[in-house]
Design an enzyme around this catalytic site. Structure first.
Site, PDB file in Angstrom:
ATOM      1  N   LYS A  11      18.843 -16.568  45.792  1.00 49.93           N
ATOM      2  CA  LYS A  11      19.596 -17.461  46.689  1.00 49.93           C
ATOM      3  C   LYS A  11      20.503 -16.630  47.611  1.00 49.93           C
ATOM      4  CE  LYS A  11      19.326 -20.815  42.999  1.00 49.93           C
ATOM      5  NZ  LYS A  11      19.709 -22.128  42.533  1.00 49.93           N
ATOM      6  N   GLU A  97      17.103 -26.929  47.097  1.00 46.03           N
ATOM      7  CA  GLU A  97      18.286 -26.718  47.949  1.00 46.03           C
ATOM      8  C   GLU A  97      17.898 -26.778  49.423  1.00 46.03           C
ATOM      9  OE1 GLU A  97      19.586 -23.084  46.059  1.00 46.03           O
ATOM     10  OE2 GLU A  97      19.988 -24.241  44.251  1.00 46.03           O
ATOM     11  N   GLU A 167      10.527 -27.813  39.314  1.00 43.03           N
ATOM     12  CA  GLU A 167      11.961 -27.620  39.100  1.00 43.03           C
ATOM     13  C   GLU A 167      12.671 -28.979  39.178  1.00 43.03           C
ATOM     14  OE1 GLU A 167      13.199 -23.336  40.137  1.00 43.03           O
ATOM     15  OE2 GLU A 167      13.269 -24.506  41.965  1.00 43.03           O
TER      16      GLU A 167
END
Ligand code: PEP
Length: 250
Positions: A11, A97, A167
């Site tokens: 990330k 995200e 996920e």
């Protein structure tokens, strides 16, 4: 036989010096420790250095995202061709995200998938339901739709360049993980869905990773499930000892 894979999604963490230090440690620690494929995904600015540091290692490098267009007036974006030009051959697409904070839709992801595959890149395609979907027992249909709308337009031949990462959003970065049984149940469902849309061989050969708070203390029991072929690791990929322990658990 499908591949076992452990991938670390870093990330927006680690500057250049920190990236080089972590990669050097991982290279030393993981050499010869597993038959599994190991992938790390540092941030864009550190991909080129990561490739250099890992030149003589079996660990490969992925980008965390890319733009769907070949090139052009897209300020701040990175294309598949740019990634390929620095030897990055794998890209994570569809991370929750990106979907939640950057508005990435299934339709956009389908375009990104096409761009990556046209450049002969491997796609780690992420998807998964939110907590309310699971609570309302809609998790299977949400996952099925994400796959159908974002991925199932690809040709049978393109599946060799696809890795799936289931996920569940409620398990990402929360410390709450799906139970091994919940992971297995969904992975088996995903394989069945692929076999119905394509064929059994494609379903059997695609690697399906689980992601969502995988840590050294739960990796082994999750990876032991027959349809779980490894993990996409967030937080625990940022530390040599914990990532190495997860790799060893596979
Ligand atoms: C991820 O971001 O893909 C992820 C699985 O994160 P974490 O392991 O921190 O839950």
């Amino acid at each position: 036989m499908r591949k076992k894979i452990v991938a670390g999604n870093w990330k927006m963490n680690k500057n250049l010096a920190e990236t080089k230090a972590l990669l050097s440690e991982l290279k030393t620690k993981l050499t010869g420790s597993t038959d599994a494929e190991i992938i790390v995904a540092p941030t864009f600015t550190n991909l080129h250095s990561a490739i250099e540091v890992l030149e003589d290692s079996a660990i490969t490098v992925a980008a965390q995202n890319m733009h769907q267009a070949k090139n052009g007036a897209f300020t701040g974006e990175i294309s598949a061709d740019m990634l390929k030009s620095i030897e990055v051959k794998t890209v994570i697409l569809g991370h929750s995200e990106r979907r939640a904070y950057f508005g990435e839709t299934d339709k956009l992801l389908a375009e990104k998938v096409n761009a990556a595959l046209e450049h002969n890149m491997t796609v780690i395609f992420c998807f998964g339901e939110e907590l309310q979907d699971r609570k309302s027992n809609n998790h299977f249909s949400v996952v099925e739709n994400q796959l159908k709308n974002g991925l199932f337009h690809i040709s049978s031949g393109d599946w060799k360049n696809v890795i799936l990462a289931y996920e569940p959003v409620w398990a990402i970065g929360t410390g709450e993980t799906a139970s091994p049984e919940q992971a297995q149940e969904m992975h088996a469902f995903i394989r069945k869905t692929i076999s119905e849309a394509y064929d059994q061989q494609i379903a059997d050969e695609v690697s399906i990773l689980y992601g969502g708070s995988v840590k050294p203390n739960n990796a082994e029991e999750i990876f032991a499930k027959s349809d779980v072929d490894g993990g996409l690791i967030g937080g625990a990929a940022l530390d040599t000892e914990s990532f190495a322990a997860i790799v060893e658990a596979i």
